[in-house]
Write a protein that holds these residues in place. Structure first.
Motif, PDB file in Angstrom:
ATOM      1  N   THR A  61      -1.105   3.690  -4.921  1.00  0.00           N
ATOM      2  CA  THR A  61      -0.866   2.300  -4.440  1.00  0.00           C
ATOM      3  C   THR A  61      -0.944   2.914  -6.095  1.00  0.00           C
ATOM      4  O   THR A  61      -1.582   2.316  -7.256  1.00  0.00           O
ATOM      5  N   GLY A  73       1.009  -1.402   0.678  1.00  0.00           N
ATOM      6  CA  GLY A  73      -0.455  -0.298   0.265  1.00  0.00           C
ATOM      7  C   GLY A  73       0.930   1.498   0.820  1.00  0.00           C
ATOM      8  O   GLY A  73       1.842   1.503   0.840  1.00  0.00           O
ATOM      9  N   GLY A  74      -0.224   2.204  -0.510  1.00  0.00           N
ATOM     10  CA  GLY A  74       0.893   3.416  -0.532  1.00  0.00           C
ATOM     11  C   GLY A  74       1.514   4.187   0.481  1.00  0.00           C
ATOM     12  O   GLY A  74       2.280   4.945   0.810  1.00  0.00           O
TER      13      GLY A  74
END
Ligand SMILES: Cc1ncc(C[n+]2csc(CCOP(=O)(O)OP(=O)(O)O)c2C)c(N)n1
Ligand SMILES: [Mg+2]
Length: 799
Positions: A760, A553-554
């Motif tokens: 993401t 995830g970002g």
């Protein structure tokens, strides 16, 4: 409690310590010439509040094996004590806060007087004592250093310092780990830098420390006040002080005897006995009585410290007065306050010190110098010795690992440690790993399965005893080699700092490895900085990193960490792409963290490898196709020095691609895509932008000082690259990491990397989006190394 004569000597020394600290600061501000117009300062008030406590500790309570983290602003007191004990020179004191003088805040590495822990960033030194105590337990549980007595790890803590969250994080961890032999002595002067602190804070501290298993000793009133409370009317006086708000108390301390009398008479002056108690004292006696708090009262302190006959963690809340014994005592603005020359002159006269004798050790004291000197010579703390450097643990050139065709550096890291865990070597025995609740997700699981978790008491893994299948065995024992931490990253770095100083503190060398997710380095950065500043030695494996952790995830991406790797003093940063590189780097790291030479930079790579330091490995979860190759001596050295040619540039080279880390496949592919349209392309594998950069800077400086033949590793690598050639740099991190390569030989550079946070996606999408895929590399090459259009260049898609 010591006999009276002993107490008299300590009182004399207390007076001397207070004077020397005040004089040191005064000298730096009013006697020494300064040229830059900056006020030297020195925190006279802040140090004075600890004068009594530190006198009691260093001249009476401490044993040679005890270690102390001194509140940063008490540095002048520490230096004064060391001076009296023969560990500090007048030169250094005269140079206080000046170039190579005694440091503003006690420093292990920059001060000459045997500082145990560097402090300055408040909160860190405090927690360090807690973790040092755990490390002492770890060392002893493994059977090392048992011939030496256990030390107490002691922190002198400012009351406002307790606002720092990392202290509370450490208390929780200490409770989990069964903390012992740790004393925190709170300088409860009820003042911070800006303000007088809230009422009743002591009660919150008391409850909190007790909740986490600490003994709490509250030292409020000194022996004079306690005696007065026993006089008729004394209980009234006690109640009055107990109810007195901090602000009013501070103000009266500042105003002195007449103000005390006025106020006491107004409030409780018509109550018979207590009136007589007040009237029986002159203004000066009344001021002395009313400011007689236990933290500034030797008999109370000696009694309280002497009473501790157990190893439970103990918090002393010591009421003190900020600026005790000095004219601005109690004033809320006194933090940066400096005594005026006139005030200093009055203090000199009051202390009986003749002009020109300000540094004399026994000047102005009433006891004979011989007697005082004889006392100082038998002080227990003075008997401590520095540990002799432990012999380095032997390390092979490479660490065993079976390389699979496609694997990530994180997997490689786990496998290397797993192999090491099988060995019965000194190296494997001295390694200690730790992780803030990411042991499994950073691939330390197999190591932990083999080597176990550390705890003073054995705890079985219930899943195992219940025969429930699980990949991991989580068994705790005193022989375990992994210290499992809660999530707080500050605790990781402070523990690494404590583990990494074990050779200095415990005389037993440990080889600590800490793992965490790369982005969370930022969470503990100040603690990392201080660990390096005090020359703690450890290996940090940070993984996953960059945007290549895509599915994580970002929010977990790290962009700036390669720049931290370059900029952080005391740590050598590496970012390998391949597992054979990692095996070489880890072996180097085990040796590097043990080096203690203070030699100059090597004339080969211009790095101070003999001095050693810590190591930061930026790793990745991205599986990458591995290169099958023999590990030659030259290749091994180049990996350690920071770079090697994966494809050597030819004489007509138009473009070089220089990459770091896990974008290797993109760099390799880009070179392939350009091969038909650009001549003699070079592909530079950068394993350590940090070391390349440091070597280049050091070699440049050496040349400027006249060593005309000095040349750095990167200079030799780029020497044959024609000047018209362009360099495209690329990494999964901030592009500035490699952008400086152009300045080495004057080549034009187009640096690619990641500048924005949080998007993401899959690796492919993200590399395209941020412009670090092979197509972006080709496009960059075309723009800086013009020639015929590169056929394989697709229109760059910026997502
Ligand atoms: C992490 C950090 N933040 C801010 C400072 C600046 N600073 C130095 S001392 C201080 C207040 C300290 O108060 P206290 O701990 O009560 O000590 P005292 O001055 O009362 O002796 C502050 C904010 C610092 N040194 N470190
Ligand atoms: Mg304070």
């Amino acid at each position: 409690m010591p006999v009276n004569s002993h107490l008299t000597i300590l009182s004399e020394l207390e007076k001397k310590v207070l004077w020397l600290a005040a004089w040191t600061i005064h000298h730096a501000n009013h006697v020494r010439e300064t040229t830059d117009g900056l006020k030297v300062g020195g925190h006279q008030a802040s140090s004075a509040s600890l004068a009594t406590i530190m006198t009691a500790l260093y001249f009476h309570v401490l044993r040679p094996e005890d270690r102390v983290a001194v509140k940063p602003h008490a540095s002048p007191i520490y230096h004064a004590i060391q001076y009296l004990l023969g560990g500090q020179s007048v030169d250094k004191l005269e140079g206080f806060r000046g170039y190579k003088g005694a440091q503003s805040y006690p420093s292990r590495t920059k001060d000459a007087d045997d500082v145990d822990f560097s402090t300055g960033s408040v909160g860190l030194g405090v927690a360090q004592t807690l973790f040092s105590s755990l490390v002492q337990d770890y060392v002893r549980a493994h059977g090392w250093g048992l011939e030496r007595p256990e030390g107490r790890m002691i922190a002198l803590v400012g009351d406002a310092e307790l606002d720092e969250g990392n202290i509370f994080e450490s208390i929780l961890e200490g409770w989990k780990q069964g903390l012992r032999n740790c004393w925190w002595i709170i300088d409860y002067n009820r003042q911070s830098l800006d303000a007088v602190i809230r009422e009743g804070l002591w009660a919150r501290y008391e409850a909190l420390f007790r909740d986490f298993g600490w003994d709490v000793v509250i030292l409020k009133y000194g022996s004079l006040l306690e005696a007065a409370f026993r006089e008729p009317g004394g209980e009234h006086l006690r109640k009055w002080i107990d109810d007195c708000p901090n602000q009013l108390y501070s103000a009266l301390v500042f105003q002195g005897g007449a103000a005390w009398r006025r106020r006491l008479n107004d409030d409780i002056g018509d109550q018979g006995d207590v009136t007589r108690l007040i009237e029986a004292r002159s203004d000066a006696e009344l001021a002395r009585l009313m400011t007689n708090l236990a933290g500034n009262d030797l008999p109370s302190l000696l009694e309280a410290f002497g009473r501790i006959d157990h190893d439970r963690p103990t918090c002393f809340i010591c009421y003190t007065i900020k600026g005790y014994g000095l004219p601005f005592a109690g004033h809320k603005d006194n933090h940066a306050g400096l005594m005026t020359p006139a005030q200093m002159e009055s203090l000199r006269v009051a202390m009986g010190i003749r002009p020109g004798h300000e540094w004399d050790k026994f000047e102005g004291l009433s006891l004979a110098p011989d007697r005082l000197q004889a006392f100082l010579e038998q002080v227990a703390f003075r008997a401590r010795k520095r540990h002799r450097p432990a012999a380095p643990v032997p390390v092979p050139d490479e660490l065993a690992v079976t390389i699979q065709p496609v694997m990530s550096t994180q997997t490689g890291f786990g496998l290397i440690l797993n192999e090491l865990a099988r060995e019965n070597s000194e190296l494997a025995t001295r390694v200690v790993t730790t992780s803030p609740d990411v042991t499994v997700s950073t691939n330390l699981g197999p190591w932990v399965n083999r080597r176990g978790l550390f705890a003073r008491e054995a705890v079985a893994d219930t899943f195992k005893s219940e025969r429930i299948p699980s990949t991991f065995t989580w068994e705790f024992s005193p022989k375990g080699q992994h210290i499992e931490l809660g999530i707080a990253e500050m605790n990781l770095f402070i523990l690494l700092s404590a583990l990494g100083l074990s050779h200095a503190i415990n005389g037993e060398r440990l080889l600590p490895i800490g793992t965490l997710y790369d982005p969370f380095i930022a969470r503990g950065l100040d603690a990392l900085n201080y660990a390096c500043y005090q020359d703690a030695r450890f290996i940090l494996a940070a993984t996953p990193s960059g945007i290549s952790l895509a599915p994580e995830g970002g929010a977990h991406q790290s962009i700036g960490t390669p720049l931290i790797g370059i900029a952080q003093d005391g740590i050598a940063a590496f970012e390998p792409a391949f597992v054979d590189e990692l095996s070489v780097i880890l072996a180097f790291a085990f040796a590097y963290i043990q080096k203690e030479g203070d030699g100059d930079a090597s004339e080969r790579n211009w790095l101070r490898d003999e001095t050693g330091g810590s190591v930061y490995l930026r790793l990745s979860t991205r599986p990458v196709e591995q290169i099958k190759r023999p590990m030659t001596v030259e290749l091994r050295q180049a990996i350690i020095d920071g770079a090697y040619w994966l494809r050597r540039p030819g004489p007509n080279c138009q473009v070089v691609v220089a990459y770091t880390g896990t974008v290797a496949p993109e760099a390799i592919q880009a070179v392939g895509l350009m091969a038909e349209d650009r001549r003699d392309i070079g592909l530079l594998a950068v394993t350590s932008a940090d070391r390349l950069n440091a070597g280049w800077t050091a070699a440049s400086r050496a040349r400027e000082r006249g060593l005309v033949h000095a040349s750095a590793h990167i200079e030799r690598l780029l020497a044959d690259v024609p000047s018209h050639c362009g360099i495209v740099t690329v990494l999964d991190g901030h592009p500035a990491t490699l952008a400086w390569l152009g300045a080495v030989g004057g080549h034009r550079v187009r640096p690619l990397g990641v500048e924005h946070f949080g998007q993401t996606g899959e690796i492919r999408d993200l590399y395209r989006h941020y412009g670090i895929d092979s197509n972006a590399i080709v496009a960059a090459a075309q723009s800086i190394a013009p020639g015929r259009p590169i056929r394989h260049l697709r229109a760059v898609d910026l997502g």
